[in-house]
Scaffold this motif. Structure first.
Motif, PDB file in Angstrom:
ATOM      1  N   CYS A 111     -43.437 -61.832  16.165  1.00  0.00           N
ATOM      2  CA  CYS A 111     -42.657 -61.978  17.393  1.00  0.00           C
ATOM      3  C   CYS A 111     -43.552 -62.550  18.492  1.00  0.00           C
ATOM      4  CB  CYS A 111     -42.100 -60.621  17.826  1.00  0.00           C
ATOM      5  SG  CYS A 111     -41.313 -60.698  19.441  1.00  0.00           S
ATOM      6  N   CYS A 148     -43.614 -59.685  21.619  1.00  0.00           N
ATOM      7  CA  CYS A 148     -44.320 -58.400  21.562  1.00  0.00           C
ATOM      8  C   CYS A 148     -45.377 -58.345  20.454  1.00  0.00           C
ATOM      9  CB  CYS A 148     -43.323 -57.251  21.385  1.00  0.00           C
ATOM     10  SG  CYS A 148     -42.610 -57.177  19.738  1.00  0.00           S
ATOM     11  N   HIS A 169     -44.936 -58.035  17.223  1.00  0.00           N
ATOM     12  CA  HIS A 169     -44.522 -57.282  16.044  1.00  0.00           C
ATOM     13  C   HIS A 169     -44.406 -58.207  14.821  1.00  0.00           C
ATOM     14  CE1 HIS A 169     -42.576 -54.257  13.630  1.00  0.00           C
ATOM     15  NE2 HIS A 169     -41.473 -54.983  13.508  1.00  0.00           N
ATOM     16  N   CYS A 216     -36.420 -60.146  16.638  1.00  0.00           N
ATOM     17  CA  CYS A 216     -37.468 -59.142  16.508  1.00  0.00           C
ATOM     18  C   CYS A 216     -36.833 -57.760  16.318  1.00  0.00           C
ATOM     19  CB  CYS A 216     -38.366 -59.160  17.743  1.00  0.00           C
ATOM     20  SG  CYS A 216     -39.652 -57.910  17.676  1.00  0.00           S
ATOM     21  N   CYS A 230     -38.425 -55.469  19.539  1.00  0.00           N
ATOM     22  CA  CYS A 230     -38.045 -55.655  20.947  1.00  0.00           C
ATOM     23  C   CYS A 230     -36.743 -56.431  21.134  1.00  0.00           C
ATOM     24  CB  CYS A 230     -39.167 -56.342  21.718  1.00  0.00           C
ATOM     25  SG  CYS A 230     -39.319 -58.096  21.375  1.00  0.00           S
ATOM     26  N   PHE A 273     -36.166 -59.648  20.739  1.00  0.00           N
ATOM     27  CA  PHE A 273     -36.325 -61.047  21.133  1.00  0.00           C
ATOM     28  C   PHE A 273     -35.654 -61.953  20.093  1.00  0.00           C
ATOM     29  CE2 PHE A 273     -38.729 -65.006  20.651  1.00  0.00           C
ATOM     30  CZ  PHE A 273     -38.737 -65.498  21.949  1.00  0.00           C
TER      31      PHE A 273
HETATM   32 ZN   LIG Z   1     -40.752 -58.448  19.599  1.00  0.00          ZN
END
Ligand SMILES: [Zn+2]
Length: 401
Positions: free
Chosen positions: A353, A356, A358, A372, A375, A377
């Motif tokens: 991501c 963030c 991830h 994501c 988060c 996204f």
């Molecule tokens: Zn994320």
């Protein structure tokens, strides 16, 4: 070093001489290969070296003045050196424990290049900067007209003559080419090379795959289908068989030219707009390899699906897109424009991501969509790839590498 490739416009007589030049260099190549083969097989594995073969060249030329004596000594040496390189590569791969093919004899239709290692030795590049009427003088052929569509910069080092289908080209390798720096733009960009789009930039812009490939692929399939109706191995091809083979070769050449043109245009756009261009470090050799078969533990002798069919499809697109070639062109243009190209680690660029950080396989919903799981996204998947490439390039730049 920079290469220039120009179309030749030979007269009928010159074209005939060019074909003879290829034919005779081809038979020199094959003769030298035969000698190495015989020595390797019969004389208890002794190797014949380039030096030995080059030393015989004088005698060969004197013995066959009609077919060998009329061509440039240096271009013949270059042909022997080419064979030597094939053997060096062969032995290197044997040593590395691979299973390489022994260097092969070349049919006259498959020997397409003669190189002159030095301008002025058996050949002469004859051009004035403002004169479009450029010619190249080739020993045994004559003063051949060149369609010089752009000016040549730097110093001409080597000159090669190349046959592609029915066309003839001259390729110049120049050094001391003056750089022509472009004005700074203050922009850094990451690019993601994809299958759906040819590439996507970190600005979210897609550059499409060239349309013509689809049309040409269909034409090619039809032509190949037609060619396959003829027997594979025959002593003498019929006129129709030759025409069918030529059709396939013509389409291949057309695809190659158009793809190259597309690559040059896209690379120019990137170079014009950005100071630094980051791309994934592609391992195309690994990506185009066939996946290994997985035996099925439940069924002896059976195999699990390994995604080979899907991968074959992907392979085809990769090969069609010609990314390796594109990156080569990009790097070359960047160097002469004083721009910077940075290859970055491609690991997980499609799964990370950009918001963030991830990393999860599940982040990638489909070929086109990214969401994501940590988060939330969301973005186009190719755009995400390009953003990650850009941020990795940032790390590289900070490290001052
Ligand atoms: Zn994320």
């Amino acid at each position: 070093m920079r290469a220039y490739k120009f179309l030749l416009r030979p007269t009928v007589r010159q074209e005939q001489a060019l074909a003879e030049m290829l034919r005779d260099h081809c038979s020199l190549y094959n003769g030298a290969l035969q000698e190495r083969r015989d020595a390797y097989r019969h004389t208890s594995k002794t190797t014949v070296r380039y030096g030995d073969q080059s030393a015989q060249l004088k005698e060969i030329r004197a013995f066959d003045p009609e077919r060998q004596g009329r061509w440039s000594f240096s271009s013949q040496q270059a042909t022997l050196r080419r064979l030597d390189r094939a053997f060096t590569a062969f032995f290197r791969r044997v040593k590395a424990g691979l299973a390489p093919g022994y260097p092969r004899f070349k049919g006259t239709g498959h020997f397409d290049t003669v190189t002159f290692p030095k301008d002025g030795d058996g050949c002469r590049w004859d051009s004035t900067p403002h004169d479009r009427q450029t010619r190249v003088r080739l020993q045994g052929v004559g003063h051949v007209r060149v369609h010089r569509h752009r000016p040549v910069r730097g110093r001409v080092k080597t000159i090669s003559v190349k046959r592609e289908g029915r066309r003839w080209y001259v390729v110049l390798a120049c050094d001391d080419v003056p750089a022509e720096p472009l004005p700074a733009t203050g922009s850094t960009v990451g690019i993601d090379m994809g299958v759906t789009h040819f590439l996507t930039t970190s600005d979210g812009e897609h550059m499409e795959n060239p349309r013509f490939l689809e049309t040409m692929a269909k034409e090619l399939a039809t032509a190949q289908q037609h060619l396959s109706t003829f027997p594979r191995r025959t002593r003498r091809r019929t006129k129709k068989h030759r025409a069918a083979a030529r059709k396939v070769a013509t389409i291949h050449a057309k695809i190659r030219r158009q793809r190259l043109d597309h690559h040059h245009k896209r690379a120019n756009e990137l170079i014009r707009d950005h100071d630094v261009i980051a791309h994934e470090n592609l391992n195309t050799a690994g990506m185009t390899k066939r996946p290994a078969a997985k035996p099925d533990p439940e069924r002896p002798g059976g195999f699990l699906t390994n995604g080979a069919a899907a991968k074959a499809g992907l392979n085809r697109s990769i090969l069609n897109a010609g990314w390796g070639m594109f990156l080569g062109i990009l790097a070359q243009k960047a160097e002469s424009a004083a721009r910077r190209v940075i290859p970055v680690d491609a690991h997980n660029t499609s799964r990370t991501c950009p918001d963030c950080g991830h990393v999860a396989k599940e982040n990638r919903l489909t070929q086109a969509d990214f969401k994501c799981t940590a988060c939330g996204f969301t973005a186009n998947a190719d755009h995400v790839g390009a953003l990650n490439v850009l941020s990795r390039a940032g790390l590289v730049l900070c490290d001052g590498v």
